[in-house]
Design an enzyme around this catalytic site. Structure first.
Site, short mmCIF file in Angstrom:
data_model
loop_
_atom_site.label_atom_id
_atom_site.label_comp_id
_atom_site.label_asym_id
_atom_site.label_seq_id
_atom_site.Cartn_x
_atom_site.Cartn_y
_atom_site.Cartn_z
N LEU A 164 0.83 -1.19 0.00
CA LEU A 164 0.00 0.00 0.00
C LEU A 164 0.87 1.25 0.00
O LEU A 164 1.59 1.52 0.97
CB LEU A 164 -0.92 0.02 1.23
CG LEU A 164 -2.01 -1.05 1.28
CD1 LEU A 164 -2.81 -0.92 2.58
CD2 LEU A 164 -2.94 -0.96 0.08
N ASP A 175 -8.53 -5.82 15.55
CA ASP A 175 -7.27 -5.40 16.18
C ASP A 175 -7.02 -3.95 15.80
O ASP A 175 -5.98 -3.59 15.25
CB ASP A 175 -6.12 -6.30 15.70
CG ASP A 175 -4.85 -6.14 16.53
OD1 ASP A 175 -4.87 -5.36 17.51
OD2 ASP A 175 -3.83 -6.78 16.21
#
Length: 292
Positions: free
Chosen positions: A100, A201
């Site tokens: 990314l 998370d």
């Protein structure tokens, strides 16, 4: 540079295994992969990839992470990296996905994130859990289906971690007894909401800014659960702007008194950190149990 020729060959074999051919590697660099994983950015003629690997001693870890990423990505709500493959090569396990690229945050970054998380939490299910187990950090996360969100949170989250801490001598028998008494009170302290799709998370370390300046999420521990638990998790280490919460609450209001319930939900990540790192996290657990 790679730290050894063996690691370079390992990455080459992962590329070949996943893509079906040996791409031209133009550049690669090590990046932080977590507390027990190695990771690298690999730039090839076909594109840039993020590959992380370990010694393979956490069975099913990368498979469950890949499935969790895919579960989030298929909603189309948030930017989630595309998974290309996972598996075992020689003595190492690996996961390969998009790298990314990051950019500057757009002006409404946090407000947009809050709205999108609310959208994700509107993805619901008639039971709490998931069709596969996964990991939170290096610890297994049990996702057996249950009708009640509170029962799921107690049995598959809190009691699993507290039991592990007791077994490993990180939690005293006295404190574990106090914890069990606390669990008996919990159904009267938190709302039993419908199951929401969670990242699982969600702390600032797993939040990135994608190439278009909007939020992107990595390293999930996905399941259907209580959305307040996810919101509480975001407060544990800070880093989330107030506009994130404002836009979330506008899109998907929570019941009154949520701020007072935050420590109850954060017993789970605190117990996870007791098991992973010990240290001062046990003091925080004791403080919450003492209050209730």
């Amino acid at each position: 540079m790679f730290q050894s020729t063996d690691q370079y060959h390992f990455i080459e074999s992962v590329l070949f295994e996943t893509l079906g051919f040996q791409p031209e590697v133009k550049e690669f660099q090590f990046i932080y992969g977590g507390n027990f994983n190695l990771a690298a950015k690999v730039i090839t003629a076909e594109g840039s990839y993020f590959i992380k690997w370990n010694q393979g001693d956490h069975e099913g870890m990368f498979e469950s992470e890949a499935r969790s990423l895919n579960r989030l990505r298929e909603t189309g709500i948030l930017t989630i990296p595309t998974v290309y493959g996972y598996g075992q090569r020689n003595d190492g396990a690996y996961l390969m996905m998009d790298f990314l690229e990051t950019s500057a945050q757009r002006p409404d970054y946090w407000a947009d994130f809050g709205r999108k998380l609310a959208q994700l939490h509107h993805v619901s299910n008639d039971r709490h859990g998931l069709e596969f187990n996964n990991y939170i950090g290096a610890l297994p996360q049990k996702n057996d289906w249950m009708e009640s969100g509170i029962s799921f949170f107690i049995e598959n989250r809190l009691k699993v971690q507290a039991g592990r801490a007791l077994y490993e001598g990180k939690l005293s028998s006295k404190l574990h007894d106090q914890f069990l008494k606390f669990c008996e009170k919990l159904p009267n302290l938190i709302p039993d909401e419908p199951a929401a799709l969670l990242h699982g998370d969600l702390w600032s370390g797993n939040v990135m800014t994608g190439s278009e300046g909007a939020v992107a999420l990595v390293d999930p521990a996905t399941y259907f659960g209580l959305r307040e638990a996810e919101l509480a998790f975001t407060t544990m280490f800070g880093g989330f702007d107030t506009s994130f919460y404002t836009s979330y609450y506008e899109a998907f209001p929570v019941e009154p008194g949520f701020n007072e319930r935050i420590p109850l939900y954060n017993l789970y990540p605190l117990l996870v950190h007791v098991n992973l790192f010990a240290g001062g996290y046990l003091t925080a657990v004791e403080r919450i149990l003492r209050k209730y």
